[in-house]
Design a protein around this motif. Structure first.
Motif, PDB file in Angstrom:
ATOM      1  N   VAL B  12       0.844  -1.195   0.000  1.00 19.58           N
ATOM      2  CA  VAL B  12       0.000   0.000   0.000  1.00 19.58           C
ATOM      3  C   VAL B  12       0.875   1.239   0.000  1.00 19.58           C
ATOM      4  O   VAL B  12       0.649   2.187  -0.752  1.00 19.58           O
ATOM      5  N   GLY B  40       2.558  -3.227   3.871  1.00 20.12           N
ATOM      6  CA  GLY B  40       1.753  -4.083   3.003  1.00 20.12           C
ATOM      7  C   GLY B  40       0.284  -4.033   3.350  1.00 20.12           C
ATOM      8  O   GLY B  40      -0.129  -3.486   4.386  1.00 20.12           O
ATOM      9  N   GLN B  41      -0.493  -4.603   2.485  1.00 22.47           N
ATOM     10  CA  GLN B  41      -1.938  -4.694   2.644  1.00 22.47           C
ATOM     11  C   GLN B  41      -2.287  -5.384   3.966  1.00 22.47           C
ATOM     12  O   GLN B  41      -1.780  -6.462   4.264  1.00 22.47           O
ATOM     13  N   GLY B  42      -3.128  -4.745   4.782  1.00 23.43           N
ATOM     14  CA  GLY B  42      -3.603  -5.351   6.017  1.00 23.43           C
ATOM     15  C   GLY B  42      -2.640  -5.254   7.182  1.00 23.43           C
ATOM     16  O   GLY B  42      -2.902  -5.798   8.244  1.00 23.43           O
ATOM     17  N   GLU B  76       0.080   2.493  -3.421  1.00 23.92           N
ATOM     18  CA  GLU B  76      -0.533   1.392  -4.162  1.00 23.92           C
ATOM     19  C   GLU B  76       0.123   1.239  -5.528  1.00 23.92           C
ATOM     20  O   GLU B  76      -0.546   1.024  -6.534  1.00 23.92           O
ATOM     21  N   ARG B  95      -9.078   6.787  -0.991  1.00 27.03           N
ATOM     22  CA  ARG B  95      -8.239   5.677  -0.552  1.00 27.03           C
ATOM     23  C   ARG B  95      -7.661   5.859   0.848  1.00 27.03           C
ATOM     24  O   ARG B  95      -7.120   4.911   1.403  1.00 27.03           O
ATOM     25  N   ALA B 172      -8.362   2.462   1.753  1.00 30.24           N
ATOM     26  CA  ALA B 172      -7.400   1.367   1.784  1.00 30.24           C
ATOM     27  C   ALA B 172      -6.460   1.517   2.972  1.00 30.24           C
ATOM     28  O   ALA B 172      -5.892   0.549   3.456  1.00 30.24           O
ATOM     29  N   LEU B 173      -6.299   2.761   3.392  1.00 30.57           N
ATOM     30  CA  LEU B 173      -5.286   3.056   4.404  1.00 30.57           C
ATOM     31  C   LEU B 173      -5.873   4.018   5.436  1.00 30.57           C
ATOM     32  O   LEU B 173      -6.489   5.016   5.081  1.00 30.57           O
ATOM     33  N   THR B 204      -5.534  -1.487   6.389  1.00 31.04           N
ATOM     34  CA  THR B 204      -4.133  -1.160   6.635  1.00 31.04           C
ATOM     35  C   THR B 204      -4.073   0.062   7.546  1.00 31.04           C
ATOM     36  O   THR B 204      -4.740   1.059   7.289  1.00 31.04           O
TER      37      THR B 204
END
Lengths: 418, 233
Positions: B12, B40-42, B76, B95, B172-173, B204
């Motif tokens: 990310v 990273g993702q998550g 990303e 995002r 996403a973040l 994330t």
């Protein structure tokens, strides 16, 4: 999650979007966040726009009122004279003659309802007397003005006879020794009736009184004199030319007739005649509106300017106060133009509301003043429609600088200080 | 989006030798020096360090509120130096979610209006806004406070409003700057429990803090000192 990631260019990333409706909703919310302050801010624009609308309305109403009261008598009168002033000395008298048929020349003009000419008759200092009544205390001989008139004059001056009759073309052409008395002259000569054909003497010449003029609406000097037919005056006293032509015109025809009369009377040298016409109604209205407008429009403009400065000031304070909010909005995805747009819209909306309220108050004021004066309120319909737009534009310009200040804030800085 | 190879998962956040120098007159103050890291993702990452170590500068860079003076920042997989101001704002709105230490709640708007504030910049259809905000508020446990004015809320509740606002756009973040800084230990603890749940949902998280309790909850901590990464655990 290892491995080298190749960077991707961001051309396809969509920019931040905000609908106009959301922008408007945020602006309205911003305005209502501090209602008290908003009211005070809007007040400046209300006063400015109100003053402008009221000024324009009152000026228009007053202008119309003056025209409404405008004298119908004066509006239908055109007077032509051949007086040239005194610089034409003895022997150099260049007065042009008013033709003997002035009356018929003028009556041919469309719009003329009556016309008549008259002038003073030089009687060589002869005194006027009537048939003497033996009264040792009373004065019996008078110095009196003697006029020669054309038959149409009575109608042209809108005169009324107390008794008897006015003379006609027949009397004039034959040179009949008859006279019509003005009411003042008749009183001094003790003549009240004409049915027994009383006689007055000018010097030693006898004239039969055929009528007494009771009143005239124009040329009142005729009331104190003796009025002879033109032909009689020409025959007896060498009378040459009338000095004044009185024309009665239809309403609205005065300006046109004033131009045509001089040409009709003196085709060769129309400019040597002096024409008095009533002031043009439009000119008069414009003058009045102009006088009222000039003063108060300046006042209205000043209050509008003060209102604009007020909006600019408050919007600027509001920007400084809401630095944190601006930072937050930027962090949430607002672009600079969204922030600028919101503050611009807030100031424009305040200007618009101020304009609407101001225009309403202005119209009420015009109606109130008119009611108090029993005038007919007159207002250009464009004024109350344009006024809110003027208010909105004022707000827009007032908000320009604060909005740019808000947009220029760096989000990091804004978040830190908020 | 990046066209990653089959074996490559795009992080990310990836910073490559990123520096940020503030210039004030003739003096230039380096706040970050050659920082490289990936999230990273998550992942749930804590950024810790003393005051002035560059934690907030890093968070602002990662949140696209600031630009690096040097180096490359991939969000990303996208090279953020190629984005203009409007595109960066667009990414922030879709995002990235922010939670600030001082909450930044608008005092004159109700709780649900505050939460919906983020939806007006991200193009969410009008009809989805209220349901999304309600879902988000339920998620942070404020389902019974939606029409309150923020002035009637406690500090912990306000912070939850701020989190709900950050979550409503499904970013996403999530970036949090000292999220427990203005809270007492009990409410701070509840906040951390909430972060754990969010992380369990796959979000994330990057949290700047100097609270060791916070960093203990994270997967790993990045220690900053004088603008450099000291320990990467």
């Amino acid at each position: 999650m290892t491995g080298i990631v190749m960077p991707v260019n961001g051309e396809e990333v969509a920019p931040a979007k905000m609908s106009l409706r959301d922008l408007a909703a945020e602006a309205v919310a911003g305005i209502f966040a501090r209602p008290g302050r908003t009211v005070l801010t809007v007040l400046g624009t209300v006063l400015g726009i109100g003053a402008l609308v009221a000024t324009l309305g009152v000026a228009k109403t007053a202008g119309n009122q003056i025209v409404g009261r405008f004298d119908e008598l004066a509006a239908t009168s055109v007077v032509v004279t051949n007086e040239q002033g005194f610089f034409f000395g003895p022997g150099g008298d260049s007065r042009i003659e008013i033709p003997a048929d002035a009356e018929s020349r003028l009556l041919r003009l469309n719009g003329v309802t009556a016309a008549g000419s008259f002038g003073s008759v030089e009687v060589g200092g002869a005194l006027v007397r009537s048939v003497p009544i033996p009264d040792p205390l009373a004065q019996t001989e008078f110095q009196m003005s003697v006029y020669a008139a054309s038959p149409g004059l009575l109608d042209a001056v809108r005169g009324d006879l107390a008794t008897g009759r006015w003379f006609d073309w027949g009397h004039s052409e034959r040179g009949d020794r008859i006279v019509v008395l003005g009411t003042g002259a008749a009183q001094r000569l003790n003549i009240t009736r004409v049915d027994q054909q009383p006689v007055v003497f000018i010097g030693d010449d006898a004239y039969v009184v055929i009528g007494i003029v009771d009143s005239v609406r124009r040329q009142p000097e005729l009331l104190n004199g003796l009025i002879l037919p033109e032909g009689t005056a020409r025959q007896e006293y060498g009378y040459t030319s009338a000095t004044t032509v009185q024309i009665d015109v239809e309403i609205g025809a005065a300006t046109l007739i004033a131009e045509q009369a001089a040409v009709a009377l003196s085709p060769n040298e129309p400019t040597l005649l002096r024409v008095q016409k009533p002031p043009e109604p439009q000119d008069l209205r414009r003058d009045v509106e102009g006088d009222v407008n000039a003063l108060f429009l300046v006042l209205g403009g000043v209050s509008l300017l003060v209102g604009a400065i007020g909006i600019a000031n408050v919007t600027l304070v509001s920007v400084l106060e809401r630095v944190g909010e601006i930072g937050l909005r930027r962090a949430l995805g607002a672009a600079r133009r969204h922030v600028a747009g919101q503050f611009l819209m807030e100031s424009t909306a305040m200007g618009l509301v101020g304009g609407i309220i101001g225009a309403s108050l202005g119209v009420l004021l015009v109606v109130g003043i008119s009611a108090a004066r029993t005038w007919t309120p007159v207002l250009d319909p464009v004024v109350p429609l344009v006024a809110p737009v003027v208010g909105a534009v004022t707000g827009l310009f007032a908000g320009l600088y604060p909005a740019l200040r808000a947009a220029a804030l760096e989000p990091v800085e804004a978040l830190r200080s908020g | 989006m990046a066209p990653p190879g089959d074996d490559v998962v795009v992080p990310v956040v990836e910073l490559r030798d990123v520096s940020r120098t503030f210039v004030a007159g003739d003096v230039s103050v380096p706040a970050l020096r050659d920082v490289s890291m990936k999230v990273g993702q998550g992942e749930y990452v804590a950024v810790v360090g003393p005051s002035g170590s560059g934690k907030s500068t890093m968070l602002n860079l990662v949140g696209l509120l600031d630009r690096p003076s040097k180096g490359t920042y991939l969000f990303e997989g996208i090279d953020t130096s190629t984005l203009d101001e409007g595109q960066r704002a667009g990414l922030r709105s879709r995002r990235i979610g922010f939670v600030f230490q001082s909450f930044h709640i608008l005092a004159h708007r109700t709780v649900i209006e505050n939460v919906m504030l983020s939806t007006i910049y991200n193009g969410m259809p009008r009809s989805d806004r209220v349901p999304s905000a309600e879902t988000s508020l339920l998620r942070v446990g404020l389902g019974n406070r939606m029409d309150f004015l923020p002035t009637k809320l406690s500090g912990g509740e306000r912070q939850r409003v701020a989190i709900a606002r950050a979550l409503v756009t499904r970013p996403a973040l999530l970036l949090a700057d000292e999220p427990t800084g203005n809270l007492d230990s009990t409410t701070g603890g509840a906040m951390l429990g909430l972060f754990d749940e969010l992380r369990a949902d796959g979000l994330t998280l990057i949290v700047v803090t100097h609270d060791s309790q916070v960093s203990a909850h994270a997967d790993r901590a990045i220690h900053l000192r004088d603008g450099r990464i000291e320990v990467l655990t």
